[in-house]
Design a protein around this motif. Structure first.
Motif, PDB file in Angstrom:
ATOM      1  N   ARG A 114       0.829  -1.209   0.000  1.00 23.34           N
ATOM      2  CA  ARG A 114       0.000   0.000   0.000  1.00 23.34           C
ATOM      3  C   ARG A 114       0.862   1.256   0.000  1.00 23.34           C
ATOM      4  O   ARG A 114       0.560   2.232  -0.708  1.00 23.34           O
ATOM      5  CB  ARG A 114      -0.931  -0.004   1.213  1.00 23.34           C
ATOM      6  N   ALA A 115       1.925   1.238   0.765  1.00 22.39           N
ATOM      7  CA  ALA A 115       2.810   2.402   0.820  1.00 22.39           C
ATOM      8  C   ALA A 115       3.488   2.621  -0.523  1.00 22.39           C
ATOM      9  O   ALA A 115       3.640   3.760  -0.982  1.00 22.39           O
ATOM     10  CB  ALA A 115       3.856   2.218   1.920  1.00 22.39           C
ATOM     11  N   ARG A 116       3.891   1.536  -1.171  1.00 24.41           N
ATOM     12  CA  ARG A 116       4.544   1.675  -2.477  1.00 24.41           C
ATOM     13  C   ARG A 116       3.577   2.221  -3.528  1.00 24.41           C
ATOM     14  O   ARG A 116       3.935   3.079  -4.336  1.00 24.41           O
ATOM     15  CB  ARG A 116       5.125   0.332  -2.916  1.00 24.41           C
ATOM     16  N   ALA A 117       2.350   1.702  -3.526  1.00 23.63           N
ATOM     17  CA  ALA A 117       1.353   2.188  -4.481  1.00 23.63           C
ATOM     18  C   ALA A 117       1.054   3.671  -4.258  1.00 23.63           C
ATOM     19  O   ALA A 117       0.935   4.453  -5.214  1.00 23.63           O
ATOM     20  CB  ALA A 117       0.074   1.356  -4.358  1.00 23.63           C
ATOM     21  N   TRP A 118       0.945   4.060  -2.988  1.00 24.51           N
ATOM     22  CA  TRP A 118       0.701   5.468  -2.669  1.00 24.51           C
ATOM     23  C   TRP A 118       1.875   6.345  -3.103  1.00 24.51           C
ATOM     24  O   TRP A 118       1.681   7.435  -3.656  1.00 24.51           O
ATOM     25  CB  TRP A 118       0.446   5.602  -1.166  1.00 24.51           C
ATOM     26  N   ALA A 119       3.081   5.862  -2.873  1.00 24.68           N
ATOM     27  CA  ALA A 119       4.267   6.636  -3.245  1.00 24.68           C
ATOM     28  C   ALA A 119       4.320   6.883  -4.742  1.00 24.68           C
ATOM     29  O   ALA A 119       4.687   7.974  -5.198  1.00 24.68           O
ATOM     30  CB  ALA A 119       5.530   5.916  -2.778  1.00 24.68           C
ATOM     31  N   LEU A 120       3.953   5.889  -5.538  1.00 19.71           N
ATOM     32  CA  LEU A 120       3.985   6.048  -6.991  1.00 19.71           C
ATOM     33  C   LEU A 120       3.004   7.110  -7.468  1.00 19.71           C
ATOM     34  O   LEU A 120       3.208   7.717  -8.526  1.00 19.71           O
ATOM     35  CB  LEU A 120       3.675   4.707  -7.667  1.00 19.71           C
ATOM     36  N   GLU A 121       1.949   7.339  -6.697  1.00 14.01           N
ATOM     37  CA  GLU A 121       0.982   8.381  -7.048  1.00 14.01           C
ATOM     38  C   GLU A 121       1.406   9.759  -6.555  1.00 14.01           C
ATOM     39  O   GLU A 121       0.780  10.762  -6.901  1.00 14.01           O
ATOM     40  CB  GLU A 121      -0.389   8.026  -6.460  1.00 14.01           C
ATOM     41  N   HIS A 122       2.458   9.817  -5.744  1.00 12.81           N
ATOM     42  CA  HIS A 122       2.879  11.090  -5.141  1.00 12.81           C
ATOM     43  C   HIS A 122       4.386  11.308  -5.279  1.00 12.81           C
ATOM     44  O   HIS A 122       5.018  11.918  -4.419  1.00 12.81           O
ATOM     45  CB  HIS A 122       2.488  11.117  -3.650  1.00 12.81           C
ATOM     46  N   LEU A 123       4.973  10.838  -6.382  1.00 11.77           N
ATOM     47  CA  LEU A 123       6.421  10.972  -6.561  1.00 11.77           C
ATOM     48  C   LEU A 123       6.866  12.425  -6.628  1.00 11.77           C
ATOM     49  O   LEU A 123       8.024  12.737  -6.306  1.00 11.77           O
ATOM     50  CB  LEU A 123       6.868  10.234  -7.833  1.00 11.77           C
ATOM     51  N   ASP A 124       5.959  13.322  -7.036  1.00 13.21           N
ATOM     52  CA  ASP A 124       6.352  14.723  -7.163  1.00 13.21           C
ATOM     53  C   ASP A 124       6.316  15.462  -5.824  1.00 13.21           C
ATOM     54  O   ASP A 124       6.631  16.653  -5.756  1.00 13.21           O
ATOM     55  CB  ASP A 124       5.439  15.436  -8.161  1.00 13.21           C
ATOM     56  N   GLU A 125       5.963  14.750  -4.763  1.00 10.77           N
ATOM     57  CA  GLU A 125       5.910  15.363  -3.442  1.00 10.77           C
ATOM     58  C   GLU A 125       7.123  14.936  -2.617  1.00 10.77           C
ATOM     59  O   GLU A 125       7.847  14.003  -2.962  1.00 10.77           O
ATOM     60  CB  GLU A 125       4.620  14.943  -2.724  1.00 10.77           C
ATOM     61  N   GLU A 126       7.328  15.633  -1.508  1.00  6.76           N
ATOM     62  CA  GLU A 126       8.391  15.234  -0.588  1.00  6.76           C
ATOM     63  C   GLU A 126       7.910  14.021   0.205  1.00  6.76           C
ATOM     64  O   GLU A 126       6.958  14.118   0.987  1.00  6.76           O
ATOM     65  CB  GLU A 126       8.742  16.374   0.365  1.00  6.76           C
ATOM     66  N   LEU A 127       8.551  12.899   0.002  1.00  8.48           N
ATOM     67  CA  LEU A 127       8.135  11.648   0.641  1.00  8.48           C
ATOM     68  C   LEU A 127       9.160  11.258   1.694  1.00  8.48           C
ATOM     69  O   LEU A 127      10.331  11.063   1.393  1.00  8.48           O
ATOM     70  CB  LEU A 127       7.997  10.535  -0.401  1.00  8.48           C
ATOM     71  N   THR A 128       8.714  11.158   2.927  1.00  9.64           N
ATOM     72  CA  THR A 128       9.600  10.807   4.024  1.00  9.64           C
ATOM     73  C   THR A 128       9.325   9.382   4.472  1.00  9.64           C
ATOM     74  O   THR A 128       8.253   8.810   4.203  1.00  9.64           O
ATOM     75  CB  THR A 128       9.402  11.747   5.217  1.00  9.64           C
ATOM     76  N   LEU A 129      10.291   8.796   5.155  1.00  9.86           N
ATOM     77  CA  LEU A 129      10.093   7.462   5.710  1.00  9.86           C
ATOM     78  C   LEU A 129       8.914   7.452   6.682  1.00  9.86           C
ATOM     79  O   LEU A 129       8.136   6.492   6.731  1.00  9.86           O
ATOM     80  CB  LEU A 129      11.361   6.997   6.421  1.00  9.86           C
ATOM     81  N   ARG A 130       8.764   8.535   7.450  1.00 15.32           N
ATOM     82  CA  ARG A 130       7.666   8.607   8.410  1.00 15.32           C
ATOM     83  C   ARG A 130       6.311   8.577   7.688  1.00 15.32           C
ATOM     84  O   ARG A 130       5.379   7.895   8.125  1.00 15.32           O
ATOM     85  CB  ARG A 130       7.796   9.882   9.244  1.00 15.32           C
ATOM     86  N   ALA A 131       6.214   9.295   6.560  1.00 17.34           N
ATOM     87  CA  ALA A 131       4.957   9.315   5.808  1.00 17.34           C
ATOM     88  C   ALA A 131       4.650   7.947   5.198  1.00 17.34           C
ATOM     89  O   ALA A 131       3.502   7.490   5.194  1.00 17.34           O
ATOM     90  CB  ALA A 131       5.019  10.384   4.724  1.00 17.34           C
TER      91      ALA A 131
END
Length: 333
Positions: A226-243
């Motif tokens: 789920r985290a990987r799928a979400w990350a792929l939809e938000h690659l243009d944002e600042e993605l932290t380990l905590r998020a």
């Protein structure tokens, strides 16, 4: 006698041995046959050869008749060496036979040489991997390291690209390697198209660790999908380990450990790979300015994207676009 090759096509020779694994031979033919230009013309020509030519035993219940001999290697641009059941012979002299050594000596200096699975033993036996990184099937890694201590074996990855010499881990990793070469030669769009037509992933994340049986099974909640799928939809944002960890309701420490167990690499390294792939797609398929591509891919600045693309692809964003963009070139910055 009919000529071996069409002059416009990249020439691939698959050098098979007695006891060849049929899937490893077939996947090279199948994937490169699917790579065509806009007019539908093949970009590659693939030949099978053996030393000597003639009947070649497989690990299945059929025998191949191989028409071409080692002379086909002299005209090759890329040579593949798939695995054979002979690679499991414990005798060191079985690694590289005299006919195979003579055959490899015919490969032109400019050609790429790639192995699938334990075909890496042949390349190492010929000295082609000395001082280089390489991989092979995880089940053969210990023996490989004993026989070839001068090779920097990495048993955790799916394939290794050392320029003119490439190695892959197992049968399915041969697919990854073929797609990587198509991507290198003709860009991500064509490699993705070939993958779609073959109904295989265009790019698999992680390494062999995800396929090795663990002594203690991972719990069902260990998935980070789920985290990987979400990350792929938000690659243009600042993605932290905590998020990312929050998407799975895990602590950062637990998420990082489980991510590495599943994918074979850290979350941040995985993110960088995904952003590089997004940048490649945008450079190939859009006319967005380089600065905007950097923002949309999540690198923030063109300088950051340039650094990561050079590390992964060995080229700059502008040079990559000039090579692989099919239409008018956008202004580079």
């Amino acid at each position: 006698m009919t000529a071996f090759h069409h002059p416009r096509r990249h020439r691939i020779a698959v050098l098979v041995r007695q006891g060849v694994l049929p899937m490893e031979l077939a996947l090279v033919h199948q994937l490169f046959a699917l790579a065509t230009d806009r007019d539908g013309s093949p970009l590659y020509e693939v030949l099978t050869c053996a030393a000597p030519p003639g009947p070649v035993r497989t690990t299945a219940d059929f025998t191949l008749h191989v028409e071409h001999g080692p002379d086909a290697l002299a005209e090759a641009d890329t040579v593949f060496v798939p695995a054979s059941d002979e690679d499991y012979d414990p005798a060191p002299e079985a690694v590289l036979t005299e006919p195979m050594a003579a055959a490899l000596a015919r490969v032109p200096a400019h050609a790429r040489i790639a192995s699938i699975c334990t075909g890496a033993f042949v390349l190492a036996g010929a000295g082609l991997l000395d001082g280089k990184r390489a991989t092979t099937h995880w089940n053969a890694a210990a023996r490989f390291e004993r026989l070839f201590p001068s090779v920097a074996l990495d048993p955790d990855v799916l394939y290794v690209d050392e320029g003119t010499v490439l190695t892959s881990a197992g049968e399915a990793s041969g697919i990854d390697l073929c797609l990587h070469l198509i991507r290198t030669d003709h860009g991500a769009a064509l490699a993705n198209d070939v993958a779609r037509r073959a109904v295989v992933p265009a790019h698999r994340d992680g390494g062999q660790a995800q396929f090795i049986r663990q002594a203690v099974p991972e719990p069902q909640r260990s998935s980070t999908a789920r985290a990987r799928a979400w990350a792929l939809e938000h690659l243009d944002e600042e993605l932290t380990l905590r998020a990312l960890a929050a998407r799975e309701s895990m602590s950062v420490r637990t998420f990082t450990r489980r991510f590495r167990d599943e994918m074979g690499l850290s979350p941040l390294r995985w993110l960088t790979r995904q952003r590089v792939e997004r940048a490649r797609q945008l450079l190939e398929e859009t006319d967005l300015p380089i600065d905007q591509v950097a923002v949309d891919a999540g690198f923030g600045t063109a300088a950051s994207m340039r650094q990561h693309l050079r590390a992964v692809l060995g080229t700059s964003p502008s040079a990559y676009r000039n090579t692989f963009h099919p239409g008018p070139r956008a202004a580079a910055s």
